[in-house]
Scaffold this motif. Structure first.
Motif: not given
Length: 84
Positions: A55-84
């Motif tokens: 079947x399809x490969x199993x989903x990979x899961x990576x544990x992120x620290x709080x700083x990495x999560x915040x950085x990722x959320x900021x990146x998503x907000x920059x790329x998402x045109x609806x969040x402006x």
């Protein structure tokens, strides 16, 4: 049948017609058999060196620290045109 055709010609015409019908029936049977044989051959031609994937490969899961999560959320907000 026509009056000016002899019995031999009538028999010959009947034999020719029967042979033509038998030839067409035989040709159709051969072509159908060939099609199923070709499908069976193509199905058995799979690569045996490569293992089958169940079947399809199993989903990979990576544990992120709080700083990495915040950085990722900021990146998503920059790329998402609806969040402006």
């Amino acid at each position: 049948m026509a009056q000016n055709i002899t019995i031999i010609q009538q028999i010959g015409l009947s034999v020719l017609a029967a042979a033509s019908v038998a030839w067409v029936v035989g040709l159709v049977r051969i072509l159908r058999r060939e099609r199923t044989d070709r499908a069976r051959w193509q199905a058995s031609r799979t690569l045996r060196a490569v293992g089958r994937q169940a079947g399809p490969p199993a989903r990979e899961k990576v544990a992120l620290t709080e700083a990495e999560r915040a950085a990722f959320a900021g990146l998503i907000r920059q790329l998402d045109p609806r969040s402006s």
